[in-house]
Write an enzyme that holds these catalytic residues in place. Sequence first.
Site, PDB file in Angstrom:
ATOM      1  N   PHE A   8      30.087  44.682  52.949  1.00 45.06           N
ATOM      2  CA  PHE A   8      29.856  46.127  52.857  1.00 45.06           C
ATOM      3  C   PHE A   8      31.093  46.900  53.295  1.00 45.06           C
ATOM      4  O   PHE A   8      31.034  47.883  54.019  1.00 45.06           O
ATOM      5  CB  PHE A   8      28.606  46.523  53.664  1.00 45.06           C
ATOM      6  CG  PHE A   8      27.841  47.647  53.012  1.00 45.06           C
ATOM      7  CD1 PHE A   8      27.120  47.418  51.846  1.00 45.06           C
ATOM      8  CD2 PHE A   8      27.875  48.935  53.533  1.00 45.06           C
ATOM      9  CE1 PHE A   8      26.443  48.450  51.223  1.00 45.06           C
ATOM     10  CE2 PHE A   8      27.197  49.973  52.914  1.00 45.06           C
ATOM     11  CZ  PHE A   8      26.476  49.732  51.760  1.00 45.06           C
ATOM     12  N   VAL A 147      39.559  39.639  38.920  1.00 47.80           N
ATOM     13  CA  VAL A 147      40.927  39.671  38.382  1.00 47.80           C
ATOM     14  C   VAL A 147      41.213  41.068  37.847  1.00 47.80           C
ATOM     15  O   VAL A 147      40.576  41.515  36.896  1.00 47.80           O
ATOM     16  CB  VAL A 147      41.119  38.642  37.244  1.00 47.80           C
ATOM     17  CG1 VAL A 147      42.551  38.712  36.699  1.00 47.80           C
ATOM     18  CG2 VAL A 147      40.788  37.238  37.710  1.00 47.80           C
ATOM     19  N   GLU A 204      48.789  45.704  53.293  1.00 45.04           N
ATOM     20  CA  GLU A 204      48.170  45.566  54.604  1.00 45.04           C
ATOM     21  C   GLU A 204      49.238  45.379  55.685  1.00 45.04           C
ATOM     22  O   GLU A 204      50.402  45.138  55.377  1.00 45.04           O
ATOM     23  CB  GLU A 204      47.211  44.370  54.579  1.00 45.04           C
ATOM     24  CG  GLU A 204      46.068  44.622  53.594  1.00 45.04           C
ATOM     25  CD  GLU A 204      45.081  43.476  53.550  1.00 45.04           C
ATOM     26  OE1 GLU A 204      44.645  43.041  54.620  1.00 45.04           O
ATOM     27  OE2 GLU A 204      44.744  43.049  52.443  1.00 45.04           O
ATOM     28  N   ASP A 215      47.821  36.190  46.448  1.00 46.98           N
ATOM     29  CA  ASP A 215      46.748  36.941  45.781  1.00 46.98           C
ATOM     30  C   ASP A 215      46.845  36.769  44.264  1.00 46.98           C
ATOM     31  O   ASP A 215      45.840  36.498  43.599  1.00 46.98           O
ATOM     32  CB  ASP A 215      46.839  38.419  46.179  1.00 46.98           C
ATOM     33  CG  ASP A 215      45.827  39.272  45.439  1.00 46.98           C
ATOM     34  OD1 ASP A 215      44.618  39.129  45.723  1.00 46.98           O
ATOM     35  OD2 ASP A 215      46.229  40.055  44.559  1.00 46.98           O
ATOM     36  N   LYS A 219      44.186  34.816  41.212  1.00 46.64           N
ATOM     37  CA  LYS A 219      43.751  35.370  39.935  1.00 46.64           C
ATOM     38  C   LYS A 219      44.161  34.470  38.776  1.00 46.64           C
ATOM     39  O   LYS A 219      43.413  34.282  37.818  1.00 46.64           O
ATOM     40  CB  LYS A 219      44.309  36.775  39.787  1.00 46.64           C
ATOM     41  CG  LYS A 219      43.606  37.724  40.778  1.00 46.64           C
ATOM     42  CD  LYS A 219      44.479  38.852  41.236  1.00 46.64           C
ATOM     43  CE  LYS A 219      43.703  39.782  42.159  1.00 46.64           C
ATOM     44  NZ  LYS A 219      44.579  40.854  42.687  1.00 46.64           N
ATOM     45  N   GLY A 311      40.687  49.543  44.321  1.00 50.73           N
ATOM     46  CA  GLY A 311      40.145  50.882  44.525  1.00 50.73           C
ATOM     47  C   GLY A 311      38.638  50.829  44.627  1.00 50.73           C
ATOM     48  O   GLY A 311      37.993  49.958  44.054  1.00 50.73           O
TER      49      GLY A 311
END
Lengths: 334, 334
Positions: A8, A147, A204, A215, A219, A311
Amino acid sequence: MKVFICGFGTVGQGFCEVLAMRRQFMLDRYGEPVTVVGAMDSKTYAYDPDGFDPLELVKRKQDTRKVGDQTYEDSVAVLEKADYDILVEVSPTDVRTGGAGLLNITHALEKGKDVITVNKGPLALKFQELIALARKNGCKFRFEGSVGGAMPIINLCHENLVGENITSVRGIFNGTCNYILSKMDKGQPFEQALKEAQQMGYAETDPTNDIMGYDSACKVAILANSVFGRNVTFNDVRITGITSITEDAVSLAASRGMVIRLIGEVSETKLEVGPRLIPKGHPLSISGTLNTAQILSDLAGPITVTGRGAGRLETASAILSDLISIMDERKRQR
Amino acid sequence: MKVFICGFGTVGQGFCEVLAMRRQFMLDRYGEPVTVVGAMDSKTYAYDPDGFDPLELVKRKQDTRKVGDQTYEDSVAVLEKADYDILVEVSPTDVRTGGAGLLNITHALEKGKDVITVNKGPLALKFQELIALARKNGCKFRFEGSVGGAMPIINLCHENLVGENITSVRGIFNGTCNYILSKMDKGQPFEQALKEAQQMGYAETDPTNDIMGYDSACKVAILANSVFGRNVTFNDVRITGITSITEDAVSLAASRGMVIRLIGEVSETKLEVGPRLIPKGHPLSISGTLNTAQILSDLAGPITVTGRGAGRLETASAILSDLISIMDERKRQR
């Protein structure tokens, strides 16, 4: 349709907001509401068979930092007792073990539940096992948002391009790296561009996962498994990050009409992430935080799709598209 | 599944080649072959209820310049006597009257046949009438290849993005203009770039339709009708072509980090085609003969899709994707 949301943070909350925005749309399309019966963060959970107002859950999380009144030790035990139709698994990615996400997804599929996830860990480690489990139990299992966020790549390959023989997919799968490289195009050194990316909230505090290419590699592994039917994990990807790209390299590229971009590439045989020279004006030469993927196939040639890779609402929109696809299929099967 | 092909130029022949390439795929997927029972060029036709080898039809056309032994005056009379399931209408675009394509499509839909077309004339003149006719008679009517060739824009909006509120679509819908403008980026004057486009076979001897923006305007009208549910024709589009773009304008744009591109734009209220300044590195700043479209929506933000806007197999691939979509739907309805 009863949904349980695991995780969450930004995405889980964004999905609740999207459900509120599309309440009437879903009701009109399916004749029944989508009800959030449960939600879980890293420590607490809320469960009510009658469902929650999704915006109430978001407010509660933002006000108290907890989504529920009850704490838990074992997320699977919480799911075990819940009555739901679709698990939305959006807890944080753990690419070492798969984390709670892998346990939650496995449990849901074993129980015959449909699953939507954007959690890259389980998909980059145990893809074919999860697909086989879903198939065995007649579950629908979707992961468009894992992805490229809002960029529709997986469903595009599976649905619109189902008649194509896809020979490769390559693209920019990490917006943070692309932001840094775009700033370097304008003359900034790497360290300064990274700092700016952190100030903007794109990178980050510990940017390792992004700038080392990890990362992107997740993908690429997911695409290898889902588009090419391969059986690979994150650990099989040949990875080079962007940390050793110098200002000299960027300006040399520019003098030849090129930009440097971190490209992930996958085919029947290839599985790699690394910096590549891309001609200016090429569809993969885009700047900023966007993600992009170029699908090469025998009839259509190259098709490129570009969109926001992250986003709150953007990633939630990919989950919504998976939800619609699952509910359409359920409707047809009735 | 019996198919009748109207129009046997590059696209009709390319579609026959694609059917031959995908014979086994379609047989495996549907348990029945796709059979070409008829084909028609501008003067002759071939019809056999048992079907033709599609590659034989291509060879016959290439050897004799005729697809059939029989000549005809009235294409509708030929279709009237034929037994088929799906009309593939790929005759040349006539944006003044809709041409034979409009007559053929109307007749097929009146007879309850499914229709796939890439013919822009009927769609840019009588869109809502044809949609209403298809709906009334329970026909499936698809036209993915009419906008952007292999670039999947219409089905993307209708299927993958069905949960989005799309607020605008803008893009590059004419590869010839984009080729010319890309050459002008490199310092060529308009006339020379046009000449080169003609030598490369991208522009026709009479390039009016392309460089005046008429071809782009057809596509913008089709998007307005299909994505936004508007009721417009080609004649409603505000059009500016690329003929008055000077070398000075291009180099001035370049000095500001911009390129000039011919952009079509459509929304609830907009309907226009004209040269626009696009920042380098923006997804719409691509060079060469590609087509591209940027879809703006409330959740996903901007999604851009880029692909080959024309070509023998490329356009045929869009027809194949429509054919698969129709046959999937028929299969589900059985």
